[in-house]
Design a protein around this motif. Structure first.
Motif, PDB file in Angstrom:
ATOM      1  N   ALA A   1       0.923  -1.046   0.273  1.00  0.00           N
ATOM      2  CA  ALA A   1       0.124  -0.185   0.263  1.00  0.00           C
ATOM      3  C   ALA A   1       0.994   1.637   0.344  1.00  0.00           C
ATOM      4  CB  ALA A   1      -1.014  -0.345   0.844  1.00  0.00           C
ATOM      5  N   GLY A   2       1.596   1.461   0.572  1.00  0.00           N
ATOM      6  CA  GLY A   2       3.109   2.563   0.562  1.00  0.00           C
ATOM      7  C   GLY A   2       3.458   2.481  -0.330  1.00  0.00           C
ATOM      8  N   ALA A   3       3.815   1.557  -1.206  1.00  0.00           N
ATOM      9  CA  ALA A   3       4.857   1.925  -2.460  1.00  0.00           C
ATOM     10  C   ALA A   3       4.033   1.785  -3.101  1.00  0.00           C
ATOM     11  CB  ALA A   3       5.538   0.178  -2.227  1.00  0.00           C
ATOM     12  N   SER A   4       2.493   1.583  -4.001  1.00  0.00           N
ATOM     13  CA  SER A   4       1.509   2.112  -4.772  1.00  0.00           C
ATOM     14  C   SER A   4       1.343   4.225  -4.519  1.00  0.00           C
ATOM     15  CB  SER A   4       0.763   0.777  -4.600  1.00  0.00           C
ATOM     16  OG  SER A   4      -0.434   0.592  -3.500  1.00  0.00           O
ATOM     17  N   THR A   5       1.601   3.808  -2.937  1.00  0.00           N
ATOM     18  CA  THR A   5       0.960   4.918  -2.935  1.00  0.00           C
ATOM     19  C   THR A   5       1.572   6.231  -3.308  1.00  0.00           C
ATOM     20  OG1 THR A   5      -1.188   4.428  -1.074  1.00  0.00           O
ATOM     21  CG2 THR A   5       0.197   6.422  -1.217  1.00  0.00           C
ATOM     22  N   PHE A   6       3.471   5.926  -2.940  1.00  0.00           N
ATOM     23  CA  PHE A   6       3.986   6.448  -3.273  1.00  0.00           C
ATOM     24  C   PHE A   6       4.596   7.323  -4.845  1.00  0.00           C
ATOM     25  CE2 PHE A   6       8.363   8.381  -3.212  1.00  0.00           C
ATOM     26  CZ  PHE A   6       8.226   8.642  -2.388  1.00  0.00           C
ATOM     27  N   ILE A   7       4.342   5.965  -5.578  1.00  0.00           N
ATOM     28  CA  ILE A   7       4.838   6.644  -6.434  1.00  0.00           C
ATOM     29  C   ILE A   7       3.100   6.703  -7.812  1.00  0.00           C
ATOM     30  CG2 ILE A   7       4.285   4.857  -9.049  1.00  0.00           C
ATOM     31  CD1 ILE A   7       6.111   2.950  -8.242  1.00  0.00           C
TER      32      ILE A   7
ATOM     33  N   GLU B   1     -13.716   4.574 -13.086  1.00  0.00           N
ATOM     34  CA  GLU B   1     -12.391   4.541 -13.927  1.00  0.00           C
ATOM     35  C   GLU B   1     -11.413   5.769 -13.469  1.00  0.00           C
ATOM     36  OE1 GLU B   1      -9.628   3.659 -15.737  1.00  0.00           O
ATOM     37  OE2 GLU B   1     -11.437   1.916 -16.740  1.00  0.00           O
ATOM     38  N   SER B   2     -10.124   5.446 -13.311  1.00  0.00           N
ATOM     39  CA  SER B   2      -9.458   6.559 -13.106  1.00  0.00           C
ATOM     40  C   SER B   2      -8.035   7.016 -13.685  1.00  0.00           C
ATOM     41  CB  SER B   2      -8.755   5.982 -11.281  1.00  0.00           C
ATOM     42  OG  SER B   2      -7.750   4.972 -11.791  1.00  0.00           O
ATOM     43  N   ALA B   3      -8.027   6.310 -14.866  1.00  0.00           N
ATOM     44  CA  ALA B   3      -7.114   6.504 -15.414  1.00  0.00           C
ATOM     45  C   ALA B   3      -7.560   8.526 -16.035  1.00  0.00           C
ATOM     46  CB  ALA B   3      -7.537   5.831 -16.748  1.00  0.00           C
ATOM     47  N   GLY B   4      -5.823   8.672 -16.495  1.00  0.00           N
ATOM     48  CA  GLY B   4      -6.245  10.206 -16.611  1.00  0.00           C
ATOM     49  C   GLY B   4      -6.752  11.609 -15.660  1.00  0.00           C
ATOM     50  N   ARG B   5      -6.833  10.912 -14.612  1.00  0.00           N
ATOM     51  CA  ARG B   5      -7.960  11.327 -13.759  1.00  0.00           C
ATOM     52  C   ARG B   5      -6.953  11.631 -12.387  1.00  0.00           C
ATOM     53  NH1 ARG B   5     -13.554   8.870 -14.412  1.00  0.00           N
ATOM     54  NH2 ARG B   5     -13.533   8.492 -15.822  1.00  0.00           N
ATOM     55  N   PRO B   6      -7.460  12.851 -11.629  1.00  0.00           N
ATOM     56  CA  PRO B   6      -6.659  13.181 -10.528  1.00  0.00           C
ATOM     57  C   PRO B   6      -7.046  11.833  -9.516  1.00  0.00           C
ATOM     58  CG  PRO B   6      -7.480  14.983 -11.310  1.00  0.00           C
ATOM     59  CD  PRO B   6      -8.239  14.441 -12.555  1.00  0.00           C
ATOM     60  N   LEU B   7      -6.191  11.849  -8.218  1.00  0.00           N
ATOM     61  CA  LEU B   7      -6.660  11.541  -7.454  1.00  0.00           C
ATOM     62  C   LEU B   7      -6.801  11.705  -6.479  1.00  0.00           C
ATOM     63  CD1 LEU B   7      -2.612   9.771  -6.034  1.00  0.00           C
ATOM     64  CD2 LEU B   7      -4.805   8.330  -7.573  1.00  0.00           C
ATOM     65  N   PRO B   8      -8.412  11.481  -6.152  1.00  0.00           N
ATOM     66  CA  PRO B   8      -9.202  11.398  -5.285  1.00  0.00           C
ATOM     67  C   PRO B   8      -8.543  12.841  -4.052  1.00  0.00           C
ATOM     68  CG  PRO B   8     -10.484   9.495  -5.845  1.00  0.00           C
ATOM     69  CD  PRO B   8      -8.418  10.042  -5.955  1.00  0.00           C
TER      70      PRO B   8
ATOM     71  N   PRO C   1      -4.623   2.546  -5.439  1.00  0.00           N
ATOM     72  CA  PRO C   1      -4.429   4.029  -4.341  1.00  0.00           C
ATOM     73  C   PRO C   1      -5.639   5.230  -4.695  1.00  0.00           C
ATOM     74  CG  PRO C   1      -2.647   3.257  -5.459  1.00  0.00           C
ATOM     75  CD  PRO C   1      -3.925   2.003  -6.412  1.00  0.00           C
ATOM     76  N   ALA C   2      -6.418   4.847  -6.563  1.00  0.00           N
ATOM     77  CA  ALA C   2      -7.254   5.854  -7.045  1.00  0.00           C
ATOM     78  C   ALA C   2      -8.514   5.842  -6.757  1.00  0.00           C
ATOM     79  CB  ALA C   2      -7.669   5.660  -8.240  1.00  0.00           C
ATOM     80  N   LEU C   3      -8.599   4.822  -5.066  1.00  0.00           N
ATOM     81  CA  LEU C   3     -10.294   4.038  -4.733  1.00  0.00           C
ATOM     82  C   LEU C   3     -10.493   5.276  -3.713  1.00  0.00           C
ATOM     83  CD1 LEU C   3     -10.395   0.524  -4.637  1.00  0.00           C
ATOM     84  CD2 LEU C   3     -11.115   1.933  -5.931  1.00  0.00           C
ATOM     85  N   PHE C   4      -9.366   5.860  -2.534  1.00  0.00           N
ATOM     86  CA  PHE C   4      -9.188   6.369  -1.716  1.00  0.00           C
ATOM     87  C   PHE C   4      -8.673   8.040  -2.081  1.00  0.00           C
ATOM     88  CE2 PHE C   4      -8.655   1.450  -0.644  1.00  0.00           C
ATOM     89  CZ  PHE C   4      -9.545   1.505  -0.429  1.00  0.00           C
ATOM     90  N   PRO C   5      -9.261   8.834  -0.702  1.00  0.00           N
ATOM     91  CA  PRO C   5      -8.540  10.164  -0.671  1.00  0.00           C
ATOM     92  C   PRO C   5      -7.692  10.409  -0.027  1.00  0.00           C
ATOM     93  CG  PRO C   5     -10.233   9.780   0.642  1.00  0.00           C
ATOM     94  CD  PRO C   5      -9.635   8.756   0.013  1.00  0.00           C
ATOM     95  N   THR C   6      -6.502  10.864  -0.576  1.00  0.00           N
ATOM     96  CA  THR C   6      -4.803  11.354   0.088  1.00  0.00           C
ATOM     97  C   THR C   6      -5.250  10.887   1.654  1.00  0.00           C
ATOM     98  OG1 THR C   6      -4.181  12.737  -1.598  1.00  0.00           O
ATOM     99  CG2 THR C   6      -3.351  12.948   0.451  1.00  0.00           C
TER     100      THR C   6
END
Length: 453
Positions: free
Chosen positions: A150-156, A438-445, A374-379
């Motif tokens: 989770a940390g590594a994928s969030t980081f990238i 779908e999260s491709a090409g969109r900002p992270l929540p 990572p795109a499932l959750f807000p920062t």
């Protein structure tokens, strides 16, 4: 634990209104360090699977080879039972003090746990204390891994520009595959060069002892990283101090995203551990396949997956994460039985073809998940919520796959159980893919738009 103060990095520049402009050199360094660190962690963790038959003889003496294998995979699965605990500890900590610090800690713990396995005396030397010490070391590994993926994928994901997140995220699993290949290659080399007696007496320790120096290198790489722009923006909004996020907010407040995460991770990890961790033992123990040749086939499949990985990651940026994940689910649903029937033919060509087909289907998940999850959750709760959802799913379904499938085959004598298990996972994953956004090409929540300089 007192709240830590985290200074934002000097770059990339973050503008809450206009978004962030990423420095390509900085992004490459972040991706490289996260992927290399992940490769080292999964070399440590994966070696256990590749040498499982030998470990069963060293730590669990028995006249029944199936009982030995079950005991070894039982210790393998036990590490996954503490992964949710590691996620509960490391995830919220990563949202509070920063991603980089937590990733450094997980590296230290994983290397220490793996190195300790290489020092444990055999059952013949100290009796029941040997499997107990093995279990303790595995629990340390499992706890640390609870904060790793989770940390590594969030980081990238938080460093990558929106339009290239799939491609850059795919390098995380490229690193995982590289770690697996390193572990499998070393075990294959030892198996080919050493006699059975030498492998049982000292050869099995070599892969675990290598974890010490590898951990030092990985720690150096991760300590050189800077915090992500998304986390830096959160710190600035909180006046350079991150408030504690209640566990209830990470779970109850994100219940829908957590359910989707569990379903996606289920199909990802059941198929991953089936192919890369269980199949070498399946070929050896159930089909009486030559151990060295079985490992070489898996090694070749992972090399094929590494070649396809970046291209599949770029594809998710073009067509979206959902279509790629859905294609993987459909493939496992309809092709698992034919692929396993090919594998059971026993010839090298048939085994390679069946395993290669499953490996390319698995790439649909390894390429898409590092950017989709990572795109499932807000920062604000991304690290914590993703850690909890990911590790609960892995613990219940992914890490138990070798143990459950071995037990099912032992109870039913049905050699097709691996295919049926993957098909069931594909149905669950397909439902999750249907409902995900779908999260491709969109900002992270919860994050500003991110673009390349």
């Amino acid at each position: 634990m007192p709240t830590a103060t985290v200074a934002p990095p000097p770059s990339p520049a973050v503008d809450p209104k206009n978004g962030s402009v990423t420095d390509p050199a900085l992004v490459r360094r972040a991706v490289r360090a996260a992927a290399l660190g992940n490769a080292m962690e999964w070399f440590d963790f994966g070696v256990y699977s590749y040498i499982a038959v030998t470990l069963g003889k060293v730590f669990f003496p028995s006249g029944n080879p199936t009982a030995q294998l079950l005991s070894t995979f039982g210790a393998f699965a036990a590490a996954f039972l503490v992964r949710p605990l590691g996620g509960i500890v490391f995830g919220p900590l990563g949202d509070r003090v920063g991603r980089q610090k937590v990733l450094a800690v997980t590296m230290i713990m994983m290397a220490a746990g793996t190195f300790a396995i290489g020092l444990i005396p055999s059952y013949a030397s100290i009796g029941v204390g040997a499997p107990l010490l093995l279990l303790a070391a595995r629990l340390v590994q499992g706890f640390s891994t609870g904060g790793e993926y989770a940390g590594a994928s969030t980081f990238i994901a938080e460093y990558a520009p929106d339009r290239r997140r799939g491609f850059l995220g795919s390098w995380l699993e490229f690193g995982t595959l590289a770690g697996y290949i390193g572990g499998a290659g070393l075990v294959t080399l030892l198996t080919a060069l050493l006699s059975t007696d030498d492998l049982l007496s000292w050869g099995w320790r070599v892969p675990f002892l290598i974890a010490g120096p590898m951990g030092i290198v990985g720690l150096y790489l991760r300590l050189r990283l800077e915090e992500t722009p998304a986390f830096a923006a959160e710190v600035e909004k909180a006046e350079s101090r991150r408030p504690k996020v209640p566990l209830r907010e990470m779970v109850v407040g994100q219940w829908r995203a957590l359910l989707l995460c569990v379903g996606l991770v289920l199909v990802f990890n059941v198929t991953d551990y089936m192919l890369l961790s269980y199949m070498p033992s399946y070929l050896t123990s159930e089909l009486k396949y030559d151990e060295t040749h079985g490992l070489l086939v898996v090694l070749g499949v992972m090399a094929l997956m590494m070649v396809a990985q970046p291209f599949a990651g770029a594809l998710t940026d073009r067509v979206g994460r959902r279509p790629v994940i859905a294609a993987g689910c459909a493939g496992f649903l309809f092709l698992s039985v034919p692929a396993l029937l090919l594998i059971r033919q026993g010839s090298l060509a048939a085994v390679a073809l069946g395993m290669g087909a499953l490996g390319l289907l698995l790439v649909c998940f390894t390429a898409a998940m590092p950017s989709a999850l990572p795109a499932l959750f807000p920062t604000r709760v991304r690290y914590g919520s993703l850690s909890i959802g990911f590790n609960v799913s892995v613990s219940l379904f992914g890490g138990t796959t070798p143990l459950v499938v071995t037990a099912l085959i032992g109870a039913t004598r049905n050699m097709m159980m691996p295919a049926y298990y993957m098909m069931a996972a594909a149905v669950v994953g397909g439902v999750a893919a249907w409902f995900m956004t779908e999260s491709a090409g969109r900002p992270l929540p919860g994050a500003a738009p991110s673009m390349e300089r």
